[in-house]
Design a protein around this motif. Structure first.
Motif, mmCIF file in Angstrom:
data_model
loop_
_atom_site.group_PDB
_atom_site.id
_atom_site.type_symbol
_atom_site.label_atom_id
_atom_site.label_comp_id
_atom_site.label_asym_id
_atom_site.label_seq_id
_atom_site.Cartn_x
_atom_site.Cartn_y
_atom_site.Cartn_z
ATOM 1 N N UNK B 126 11.524 -2.720 4.176
ATOM 2 C CA UNK B 126 11.057 -1.912 3.394
ATOM 3 C C UNK B 126 10.898 -2.281 1.765
ATOM 4 N N UNK B 127 10.724 -2.972 1.129
ATOM 5 C CA UNK B 127 10.244 -3.619 0.493
ATOM 6 C C UNK B 127 9.324 -4.186 0.094
ATOM 7 N N UNK B 130 6.624 -1.724 0.704
ATOM 8 C CA UNK B 130 6.344 -1.277 -0.146
ATOM 9 C C UNK B 130 5.153 -2.073 -1.106
ATOM 10 N N UNK B 131 5.495 -3.453 -0.810
ATOM 11 C CA UNK B 131 4.704 -4.650 -2.037
ATOM 12 C C UNK B 131 2.820 -4.365 -1.020
ATOM 13 N N UNK B 134 1.582 -1.062 -2.198
ATOM 14 C CA UNK B 134 0.920 -0.878 -3.543
ATOM 15 C C UNK B 134 0.307 -1.665 -3.837
ATOM 16 N N UNK B 340 -4.992 3.178 -11.997
ATOM 17 C CA UNK B 340 -5.329 4.200 -10.635
ATOM 18 C C UNK B 340 -4.683 3.645 -10.106
ATOM 19 N N UNK B 343 -0.559 5.038 -9.591
ATOM 20 C CA UNK B 343 -0.222 6.804 -9.832
ATOM 21 C C UNK B 343 -0.653 6.844 -8.415
ATOM 22 N N UNK B 344 -1.704 6.668 -7.680
ATOM 23 C CA UNK B 344 -1.396 6.981 -5.810
ATOM 24 C C UNK B 344 -0.395 6.080 -5.430
ATOM 25 N N UNK B 346 2.304 6.032 -7.302
ATOM 26 C CA UNK B 346 3.282 7.361 -6.860
ATOM 27 C C UNK B 346 3.706 8.513 -6.273
ATOM 28 N N UNK B 347 2.000 9.199 -6.185
ATOM 29 C CA UNK B 347 2.047 10.133 -5.438
ATOM 30 C C UNK B 347 3.098 9.702 -3.700
ATOM 31 N N UNK B 349 5.899 7.894 -3.554
ATOM 32 C CA UNK B 349 6.678 7.852 -3.066
ATOM 33 C C UNK B 349 7.101 8.727 -3.771
#
Lengths: 208, 372
Positions: B126-127, B130-131, B134, B340, B343-344, B346-347, B349
């Protein structure tokens, strides 16, 4: 009253009072205590780091254990000192770049694991079935809090309309959290103050 | 009596040489660096042998050696042990469990395993995802920002005040103090703080206002010196740089707090920036700055210290606002792109949390398990 005869306690008590005198205003006694604290701590950490970093982490692996990999570490460390030679000071950027990049590379995956992925998992709760009404409400508040605080930290849109409403809920959650944290920390600081007063009244003056 | 009868029955069914029927299995611990072996067996209490058990000992030997090492003592209810004691990667090891009873000593089957390195830790998938996501977002937005695409970021109140704070120091003829926190360069908050320092130094340099930066960490001090020197160079005022203004104090937390407080009282800076990672010294610094009448802009991602900054400072950057600050101040396209991208992220997430919660309510917990 049973005054202490221990010189160490007298020094600690006088320095404590000197620091407390800052409550009145900045004065020579406070400055004396401040400079003693800064000087002693700087000397202490210099010796401690010279032992733990230069001796234990460089000298022992390199010379006692013969690990030649540490020659590279030693060179990187020595490059920091090129700052003392203005014409060669650019060389000090290499160890700094190495340090910053290694730090970021190490902390980003672990930060993602603990601060993002794990937090996401613990936020995805079935708040209709947590065992009791109170735990259901707690889980629901956690869900609303996480979403609204995340929305507050979204910088790509103005806080207006429904988005603004939810981000305001987010700031309310943040402030409640900060308030609780503030009270908790102040309580611990009061405990520290009580500890100092007990030292002055007990160990020094012998009233307690 | 029951336990003794069970043991006697076992001894009849399984002669002593056949040993302890607990099916000991050993295997390389998955997703590790090749330094451990996991052992599993049927716990003795399930075989009714718990009461008469005197001791249960795990023995290990390297397969090509004869010497046996007594690893640990276990209980009748234990069924799992992870051996990570001085194992050599890619060397096979043999294990047996030895159960001592008043009447006999029984030995389990011998089992062998070899610790090996796994280059990919599946438990961190999962990490890894995510890396990748992101980083892709960051690269995508940074690329488009550098191509000149317009990107909007909302107003951040504390940062609007930076210009005012620098101007105030200039008008009063007093210095600006910038405290970059007490952490090291491996802390994200410190890196963010140093990016803000670059912008503050440029603004201070334009008005030739003195900027002082007391440091706790020697590496951070070196970076601060470089950043301030570079900022002055960029605005064409290299003459303003004074190395002594960006100075080292001490590594001691409260020694540093005492020294900075003293400097605040004596030099009375018109503006204090407290941006970075702070611990228990935050209130000492913020309160002293407040007492000197300085305008204070603070920011940290330490949630335990934020309440103190909020109460004692004029403006506070909360958590991620600190990271966004340098972008907001510089408006540099590449940094803007990275903001930016965040921010995306976070969206995404938020969307995943909503989806996970709905699936949990719907009785599908497998999705949440991915995020372990």
């Amino acid at each position: 009253m049973n005054l202490s005869g221990d010189i160490g306690i007298w020094v600690a008590a006088i320095l404590t009072l000197a620091v407390f005198s800052f409550l009145w205003k900045d004065n020579p006694l406070f400055r004396l205590a401040e400079h003693i604290l800064v000087g002693v701590s700087a000397g202490y950490y210099l010796v401690q780091y010279a032992y733990s970093a230069i001796y234990k982490k460089l000298y022992v692996p390199l010379f006692d254990q013969g690990n030649l990999l540490f020659i590279g570490c030693a060179i990187l460390g020595l490059l920091v000192f090129t700052r003392l030679v203005p014409r060669k000071s650019w060389l000090s950027r290499y160890p700094i770049a190495f340090y910053v990049a290694a730090g970021a590379g190490y902390s980003i995956p672990s930060g993602l694991q603990t601060r993002v992925v794990k937090q996401m998992q613990t936020s995805m709760l079935n708040f209709l079935d947590q065992g009791s009404l109170w735990t259901n409400v707690s889980a629901f508040l956690l869900f609303v809090g996480v979403i609204s605080v995340l929305l507050y930290f979204y910088f790509s849109a103005e806080h207006r309309g429904a988005f603004g409403f939810f981000s305001k809920i987010g700031i309310v959650f943040l402030m409640i959290g900060f308030g609780a944290s503030f009270g908790y920390t102040v309580m611990s600081r009061i405990t520290l103050l009580i500890g100092r007063l007990q030292f002055l009244m007990g160990e020094w003056l012998g009233f307690l | 009596m029951t336990a003794m009868a069970a043991l006697l029955l076992l001894l009849l069914v399984f002669p002593a040489h056949a040993g302890l029927p607990i099916d000991l299995t050993a295997f390389d611990t998955p997703d590790d660096g090749g330094k451990s072996i996991t052992l599993e067996w049927i716990p003795l209490h399930r075989l009714g042998m718990a009461d008469s058990l005197q001791s249960l000992v795990l023995l290990r030997r390297a397969e090509d050696e004869t010497d046996t090492l007594e690893l640990t003592s276990l209980g009748a209810r234990d069924s799992l042990f992870i051996d990570d004691k001085d194992l050599v990667t890619d060397e096979p090891y043999a294990y047996v469990l030895e159960a001592r009873f008043p009447s006999a000593t029984l030995v389990s089957n011998e089992t062998t395993a070899t610790p090996t390195i796994q280059w990919f830790n599946k438990s961190r998938s999962a990490v890894c995802g995510a890396v990748v996501i992101f980083t892709s977002l960051l690269l995508w937005f940074t690329y488009h920002a550098s191509k000149g695409r317009e990107m909007f970021i909302r107003r951040i109140a504390g940062l609007e005040a930076v210009e005012e704070a620098v101007g105030r120091a200039t008008e009063m003829g007093r210095p600006i103090m910038y405290v970059p926190g007490i952490s090291t360069m491996s802390d994200v908050a410190t890196i963010a703080s140093i990016q803000i320092l670059a912008q503050v130094a440029k603004k201070a340099g334009k008005y030739a206002t003195r900027l002082t930066v007391p440091n706790r960490d020697p590496i951070v001090m070196t970076v601060c010196q470089e950043v301030v020197r570079e900022s002055y160079n960029q605005i064409g005022r290299p003459d303003l740089f004074r190395e002594d203004d960006i100075h080292y104090v001490t590594y001691s937390q409260f020694g540093y707090a005492a020294a900075v407080s003293g400097i605040m009282m004596r030099e009375k800076p018109a503006t204090n920036f407290l941006l970075g990672m702070f611990y228990a010294e935050s209130l000492i610094l913020a309160e002293t700055g407040n007492a000197t009448g300085a305008i204070q802009i603070a920011g940290t991602d330490s949630d335990a210290q934020l309440p103190f900054f909020i109460t004692a400072c004029d403006y506070t950057l909360i958590g991620e606002e600190l990271y966004a600050a340098s972008v907001y101040l510089s408006k540099e396209p590449k940094l803007l792109g990275s903001l930016k991208g965040q921010d995306y992220a976070k969206a995404i997430t938020i969307a995943l949390i909503l989806l996970g919660t709905i699936l949990s309510i719907a009785g599908v917990p497998q999705f949440v398990a991915v995020f372990k």
